[in-house]
Design a protein around this motif. Structure first.
Motif, PDB file in Angstrom:
ATOM      1  N   ARG A 172       0.765  -1.218  -0.032  1.00 55.27           N
ATOM      2  CA  ARG A 172      -0.088   0.108  -0.071  1.00 55.27           C
ATOM      3  C   ARG A 172       1.013   1.140   0.042  1.00 55.27           C
ATOM      4  O   ARG A 172       0.407   2.155   0.437  1.00 55.27           O
ATOM      5  N   ARG A 173       2.274   1.103  -0.443  1.00 53.75           N
ATOM      6  CA  ARG A 173       3.018   2.336  -0.553  1.00 53.75           C
ATOM      7  C   ARG A 173       2.660   2.993  -2.031  1.00 53.75           C
ATOM      8  O   ARG A 173       3.289   2.581  -2.987  1.00 53.75           O
ATOM      9  N   TYR A 174       1.408   3.634  -2.074  1.00 55.45           N
ATOM     10  CA  TYR A 174       0.895   4.233  -3.264  1.00 55.45           C
ATOM     11  C   TYR A 174       1.711   5.267  -3.960  1.00 55.45           C
ATOM     12  O   TYR A 174       1.657   5.535  -5.134  1.00 55.45           O
ATOM     13  N   GLY A 175       2.420   5.993  -3.169  1.00 54.52           N
ATOM     14  CA  GLY A 175       3.274   6.964  -3.698  1.00 54.52           C
ATOM     15  C   GLY A 175       4.356   6.222  -4.906  1.00 54.52           C
ATOM     16  O   GLY A 175       4.538   6.794  -5.882  1.00 54.52           O
ATOM     17  N   ARG A 194       4.449   3.268  -5.874  1.00 52.19           N
ATOM     18  CA  ARG A 194       3.535   2.280  -6.820  1.00 52.19           C
ATOM     19  C   ARG A 194       3.199   3.268  -7.801  1.00 52.19           C
ATOM     20  O   ARG A 194       3.092   2.959  -9.256  1.00 52.19           O
ATOM     21  N   ALA A 195       2.884   4.652  -7.812  1.00 52.79           N
ATOM     22  CA  ALA A 195       2.606   5.584  -8.782  1.00 52.79           C
ATOM     23  C   ALA A 195       3.536   5.876  -9.718  1.00 52.79           C
ATOM     24  O   ALA A 195       3.719   5.927 -10.814  1.00 52.79           O
ATOM     25  N   SER A 236      -5.757   1.564  -8.791  1.00 54.70           N
ATOM     26  CA  SER A 236      -4.811   1.923  -7.992  1.00 54.70           C
ATOM     27  C   SER A 236      -4.915   3.247  -7.284  1.00 54.70           C
ATOM     28  O   SER A 236      -4.807   3.562  -6.094  1.00 54.70           O
ATOM     29  N   TYR A 237      -5.317   3.954  -8.234  1.00 49.86           N
ATOM     30  CA  TYR A 237      -5.478   5.743  -7.550  1.00 49.86           C
ATOM     31  C   TYR A 237      -6.836   5.654  -6.990  1.00 49.86           C
ATOM     32  O   TYR A 237      -6.922   6.701  -5.824  1.00 49.86           O
ATOM     33  N   GLU A 279      -7.933   3.266  -4.660  1.00 50.86           N
ATOM     34  CA  GLU A 279      -7.072   2.853  -3.228  1.00 50.86           C
ATOM     35  C   GLU A 279      -6.519   3.854  -2.704  1.00 50.86           C
ATOM     36  O   GLU A 279      -6.191   4.203  -1.386  1.00 50.86           O
ATOM     37  N   TYR A 280      -5.461   4.722  -3.432  1.00 54.75           N
ATOM     38  CA  TYR A 280      -4.749   5.706  -3.064  1.00 54.75           C
ATOM     39  C   TYR A 280      -5.620   6.862  -2.426  1.00 54.75           C
ATOM     40  O   TYR A 280      -5.170   7.331  -1.439  1.00 54.75           O
ATOM     41  N   ASP A 294      -6.951   5.658   1.044  1.00 53.20           N
ATOM     42  CA  ASP A 294      -5.912   5.875   2.228  1.00 53.20           C
ATOM     43  C   ASP A 294      -5.800   7.419   2.495  1.00 53.20           C
ATOM     44  O   ASP A 294      -5.660   7.790   3.680  1.00 53.20           O
ATOM     45  N   VAL A 303      -4.323  13.352  -6.867  1.00 54.48           N
ATOM     46  CA  VAL A 303      -4.569  12.025  -7.391  1.00 54.48           C
ATOM     47  C   VAL A 303      -5.921  11.977  -7.893  1.00 54.48           C
ATOM     48  O   VAL A 303      -5.985  11.133  -8.967  1.00 54.48           O
TER      49      VAL A 303
END
Length: 342
Positions: A161-164, A166-167, A267-268, A270-271, A274, A305
């Motif tokens: 869940r490290r979306y930064g 991941r993006a 994915s975004y 879910e970002y 959070d 986002v």
């Protein structure tokens, strides 16, 4: 003694004679040529071809500068430097340096970005339907769909869940297909002497837009060294795989990108969850994002986002649309491209 003196004088003459005579010849030559040069410098006539052939270096200069160093030479160099840079604050890196026009915002403040201009900025259409999904029906569509699903599995394990971060990884991959597709269409247009229907520009716009996503998230999360190494490996593999895929079947390649963009929307989303739950700090939006998407000055990461997710939804539509055109047995040039459809 007489014989010894003669031998010594003969040896001295052999050593010093050539130097003395060559120096004298040089001085006589320069003295003889000096009037010619002064005449040419004071005259408005062009030098003769004979002199140009004989003295190409000297005749190439139009300013009378001394051949040797000195105060006059330094003054001439200073004057030349002042002539090259007449105004203060200008920096020209080379003779071919091109100065950029001064660009300002609507409020009159200077434009700070050299990677894009104010007329390339836009307001993202966030009202787009995020839930649209292309149901795979054909065999090729199912291969594209499950290929993307399989690629998502290791990404979920690595980034969690490290979306930064991941993006950033997602955007380094997402910026490749538009460039590859635009390159293919560009070369085909050159070979066949035909227009592309605007699809070259549309695909390159997509690639540039995805790259700007990456530049934005670089301000939010700095990648670690192993994440940078992973980007190198993934981009190398994905570029070559997509290149071969587009070469074999453009409709398959565009369908893969369509499904990739669907996963990006997820994915975004879910970002954003959070961010809204407070699990990720909703920091102020980077300045480059505010200017690129025309966001308000107090915009936050959540706003960034949101507009990025809308961009991915637009790219989803474009690539599924391009794949459908190929499925109908047509080429992209037969249908006008959705230019400016971010």
């Amino acid at each position: 003694m007489t014989m010894g003196s003669r031998m010594a004088g003969s040896a001295l003459f052999r050593h010093l004679g050539p130097r003395l005579f060559s120096a004298a010849s040089a001085s006589r030559s320069s003295a003889a040529l000096e009037p010619s040069f002064s005449l040419l410098q004071s005259s408005s006539l062009s030098p003769s071809p004979v002199l140009l052939r004989l003295f190409p270096v000297r005749m190439a200069s139009t300013s009378a500068s001394p051949a040797l160093g000195g105060e006059a030479h330094k003054e001439d160099e200073a004057k030349s430097a002042a002539a090259v840079h007449p105004s203060e604050g200008k920096h020209v890196s080379s003779y071919w340096g091109i100065e950029r026009y001064k660009i300002t915002k609507e409020d009159g403040t200077p434009w700070r970005w050299s990677c894009f201009t104010p007329w390339e900025a836009y307001k993202s259409d966030t009202s787009i339907d995020l839930n649209k999904h292309h149901v795979p029906t054909t065999f090729l569509d199912k291969i594209a769909y499950w290929t993307v699903k399989i690629l998502r599995f290791p990404t979920d394990i690595f980034f969690q869940r490290r979306y930064g971060c991941r993006a950033m990884m997602l955007e380094t991959v997402a910026a490749v297909p538009g460039m590859v597709g635009g390159m293919f269409l560009h070369l085909r247009s050159l070979r066949r002497f035909e227009h592309s229907g605007g699809w070259i520009r549309a695909l390159l716009e997509e690639a540039e837009n995805e790259r700007m996503h990456l530049m934005t998230f670089m301000e939010v999360a700095q990648p670690r060294w192993y994440e940078r190494a992973l980007v190198l490996a993934v981009q190398g593999v994905f570029f070559n795989a997509y290149f071969l895929g587009y070469l074999v079947s453009p409709k398959f390649a565009h369908r893969v990108v369509g499904y990739l963009e669907e996963e990006a929307i997820h994915s975004y989303t879910e970002y954003l969850k959070d961010l809204e739950a407070g699990k990720i700090e909703n920091v102020p939006a980077p300045a480059i994002a505010i200017d690129y998407w025309c966001l308000p000055p107090d915009a936050t990461l959540k706003d960034v986002v949101t507009v990025v997710r809308a961009d991915e939804a637009h790219h989803r539509d474009v690539n599924h649309f391009a794949s459908d055109i190929h499925y109908q047995g047509m080429e992209l040039k037969s249908t006008p491209a959705p230019l400016g459809y971010h």
